[in-house]
Design a protein around this motif. Structure first.
Motif, PDB file in Angstrom:
ATOM      1  N   ARG A   1      -3.345   6.263   3.455  1.00 48.58           N
ATOM      2  CA  ARG A   1      -2.621   4.988   3.443  1.00 48.58           C
ATOM      3  C   ARG A   1      -2.507   4.395   4.840  1.00 48.58           C
ATOM      4  NH1 ARG A   1       1.124   7.651  -0.106  1.00 48.58           N
ATOM      5  NH2 ARG A   1       2.686   7.693   1.542  1.00 48.58           N
ATOM      6  N   SER A   2      -2.304   5.255   5.820  1.00 54.13           N
ATOM      7  CA  SER A   2      -2.136   4.761   7.194  1.00 54.13           C
ATOM      8  C   SER A   2      -3.418   4.171   7.762  1.00 54.13           C
ATOM      9  CB  SER A   2      -1.639   5.891   8.103  1.00 54.13           C
ATOM     10  OG  SER A   2      -2.647   6.875   8.289  1.00 54.13           O
TER      11      SER A   2
ATOM     12  N   VAL B   1      -5.498   2.256   6.016  1.00 49.50           N
ATOM     13  CA  VAL B   1      -5.822   0.997   5.328  1.00 49.50           C
ATOM     14  C   VAL B   1      -5.229  -0.166   6.127  1.00 49.50           C
ATOM     15  CG1 VAL B   1      -5.562  -0.361   3.228  1.00 49.50           C
ATOM     16  CG2 VAL B   1      -5.891   2.120   3.078  1.00 49.50           C
TER      17      VAL B   1
ATOM     18  N   LEU C   1       1.588   2.906  -3.314  1.00 49.20           N
ATOM     19  CA  LEU C   1       0.514   3.616  -4.005  1.00 49.20           C
ATOM     20  C   LEU C   1       0.559   5.077  -3.580  1.00 49.20           C
ATOM     21  CD1 LEU C   1      -2.295   0.940  -3.532  1.00 49.20           C
ATOM     22  CD2 LEU C   1      -0.682   1.161  -5.434  1.00 49.20           C
ATOM     23  N   ASP C   2       1.557   5.806  -4.093  1.00 50.42           N
ATOM     24  CA  ASP C   2       1.834   7.145  -3.581  1.00 50.42           C
ATOM     25  C   ASP C   2       0.786   8.173  -3.954  1.00 50.42           C
ATOM     26  OD1 ASP C   2       2.431   7.261  -6.262  1.00 50.42           O
ATOM     27  OD2 ASP C   2       4.523   7.870  -6.000  1.00 50.42           O
TER      28      ASP C   2
ATOM     29  N   THR D   1      -3.955  -3.752   6.630  1.00 51.32           N
ATOM     30  CA  THR D   1      -3.364  -4.724   5.710  1.00 51.32           C
ATOM     31  C   THR D   1      -3.105  -6.051   6.413  1.00 51.32           C
ATOM     32  OG1 THR D   1      -1.111  -3.976   6.196  1.00 51.32           O
ATOM     33  CG2 THR D   1      -2.255  -2.906   4.359  1.00 51.32           C
TER      34      THR D   1
ATOM     35  N   VAL E   1       0.834  -1.202   0.000  1.00 55.23           N
ATOM     36  CA  VAL E   1       0.000   0.000   0.000  1.00 55.23           C
ATOM     37  C   VAL E   1       0.868   1.250   0.000  1.00 55.23           C
ATOM     38  CG1 VAL E   1      -1.710   1.318   1.327  1.00 55.23           C
ATOM     39  CG2 VAL E   1      -1.971  -1.154   1.081  1.00 55.23           C
ATOM     40  N   SER E   2       2.031   1.184   0.636  1.00 52.56           N
ATOM     41  CA  SER E   2       2.923   2.346   0.691  1.00 52.56           C
ATOM     42  C   SER E   2       3.429   2.745  -0.689  1.00 52.56           C
ATOM     43  CB  SER E   2       4.107   2.066   1.621  1.00 52.56           C
ATOM     44  OG  SER E   2       4.891   1.005   1.130  1.00 52.56           O
TER      45      SER E   2
ATOM     46  N   LEU F   1      -2.246   7.789  -3.094  1.00 58.87           N
ATOM     47  CA  LEU F   1      -3.057   7.848  -1.876  1.00 58.87           C
ATOM     48  C   LEU F   1      -2.315   8.688  -0.849  1.00 58.87           C
ATOM     49  CD1 LEU F   1      -4.182   4.103  -1.519  1.00 58.87           C
ATOM     50  CD2 LEU F   1      -5.484   6.004  -2.495  1.00 58.87           C
TER      51      LEU F   1
ATOM     52  N   PRO G   1      -4.126  -5.082   1.270  1.00 58.83           N
ATOM     53  CA  PRO G   1      -5.197  -4.521   2.092  1.00 58.83           C
ATOM     54  C   PRO G   1      -6.234  -5.581   2.452  1.00 58.83           C
ATOM     55  CG  PRO G   1      -5.471  -3.867  -0.194  1.00 58.83           C
ATOM     56  CD  PRO G   1      -4.153  -4.552  -0.104  1.00 58.83           C
TER      57      PRO G   1
END
Length: 401
Positions: free
Chosen positions: A341-342, A344, A333-334, A346, A330-331, A336, A351
């Motif tokens: 992001r924090s 979401v 996917l910049d 996982t 997820v990190s 977001l 996710p």
């Protein structure tokens, strides 16, 4: 409530999801360059490992399968399990699908998404800003190329198509390696087919380094599939049938089990039709652990290997091509925002998603590769659109329609 649903990505999953949402009457804005990964990040001359029936992009109405495309444009019809689909044909099929079902695709990049007051605020690279009721992340493989640590340490600035080490996703034209010595790291379809294409493009020598303990392997042709097992898009096997058609049950497995299955099922192995092209053209080093890769003063990469019994050796080349796959993060996917992001949650490498593909953030959905951690390895393949898109569209419509 006139805010649209924003779909990020215009590959098979983004296009399929958008088509299903539109069929349900939701306002949708779709962003991305259509089929860009297939047209620019796959090597020219590549053939799909999946069969024609497993290469359909799911649509809410009939008439949009790969075979329908073949009928519409003429030429060869891809319909038998013996038919092998060129990546160029599949890319054109995706563009045909987009032109008919997502004609107003916006070929701009989403640079930032944040959530405030129950709505999402999006910013485009055109400078436009707007609000969306929900966001579907279908960004495919973008930004998720994986490089093992022992290779990455040799190139602190990252892999480069023009440098000594690259990732397979960075090459569309392998002709640039004509006359050069290339080492390909990996044992899956991407590695084995890239090695064959390199050899056929005139590379001076091509060697595959397979890090696992098993020998390089290839699948069985259609007439050698087990007869007393159910059919699936990936072959005849009970496990493949369950993972293909009952993916919702995958979510109930423990996280370590899900992570293991996503890594191991359907890989690494070459397609049955690749075996003859591979034999005699590509050298293989297997059962070796890569200790590290260094770049010498002349720019040539040198690979340090350790085998059984602690034997140590070195392998030098003009270039190292890492066909080491993709790793969901997820990190990465910049687009977001950091706060989003924090939020979401996982697990198992992606996710956590509910049965409707919604993440822990209300209104934020994931499909395609990011959904594999929740729904299994079928989400890594085009045929997963048949399972994902109608369910995501139904759930999103019920929650935000």
């Amino acid at each position: 409530m006139n805010d649209p649903v924003a779909v990020i990505g215009a590959g098979p999953y983004g296009l399929s999801t958008a088509a299903h949402l539109r069929a349900r009457g939701l306002p949708v804005r779709v962003f991305g360059v259509p089929m860009v990964s297939w047209r620019e990040q796959m090597p020219a001359g590549m053939l799909l490992k999946s069969t024609p029936v497993a290469s359909n992009i799911d649509a809410p109405q009939p008439g949009h399968t790969l075979l329908d495309y073949c009928h519409a444009v003429g030429g060869k019809r891809y319909e038998s399990d013996w038919d092998i689909v060129p990546v160029e044909t599949f890319s054109q099929y995706g563009l045909w699908f987009q032109e008919r079902l997502v004609p107003d695709l916006e070929q701009v990049r989403v640079v930032a998404i944040d959530r405030r007051g129950g709505r999402f605020e999006l910013k485009l690279d055109s400078g436009e800003q707007f609000t969306a009721r929900a966001v579907v992340v279908a960004s495919g493989l973008s930004g998720l190329a994986h490089l093992p640590r022992e290779i990455a340490v040799a190139i602190p600035d990252g892999p480069s198509a023009a440098g000594p080490v690259s990732h397979s996703s960075q090459h569309h034209d392998l002709g640039r390696f004509t006359g050069r010595q290339v080492v390909v790291v990996g044992a899956g379809q991407s590695a084995l087919e890239s090695a064959v294409l390199l050899a056929e493009a005139g590379a001076a020598s091509v060697r595959v380094v397979a890090r696992g303990p098993r020998a390089v392997a290839f699948g069985a042709p259609p007439d050698r599939q087990p007869r007393l097992r159910p059919e699936s898009p990936f072959g005849r096997a009970w496990s493949l049938y369950a993972l293909s058609y009952h993916a919702v049950g995958f979510r109930r497995l423990p996280a370590p089990t899900r992570a293991y299955l996503v890594r191991r099922v359907l890989g690494p192995k070459g397609a049955w039709w690749l075996r003859d092209r591979f034999a005699g053209r590509v050298q293989v080093t297997q059962g070796q652990h890569i200790s590290r890769v260094t770049v010498e003063g002349d720019g040539r990469p040198v690979m340090s290997l350790r085998g059984a019994g602690g034997r140590v050796g070195e392998l030098a080349a003009d270039h190292v091509l890492a066909a080491t796959g993709y790793r969901m993060s997820v990190s990465a996917l910049d687009f977001l925002g950091p706060e989003l992001r924090s939020e979401v949650v996982t697990g198992a490498g992606g996710p956590w998603l509910d049965a409707g593909y919604r993440s822990s953030v209300p209104g934020l959905y994931f499909t395609g590769l990011p959904a594999a951690a929740s729904f299994g390895p079928v989400m890594r393949f085009v045929c997963g659109t048949e399972y994902a898109s109608p369910r995501l569209a139904q759930a999103l419509t019920a929650a935000h329609g």
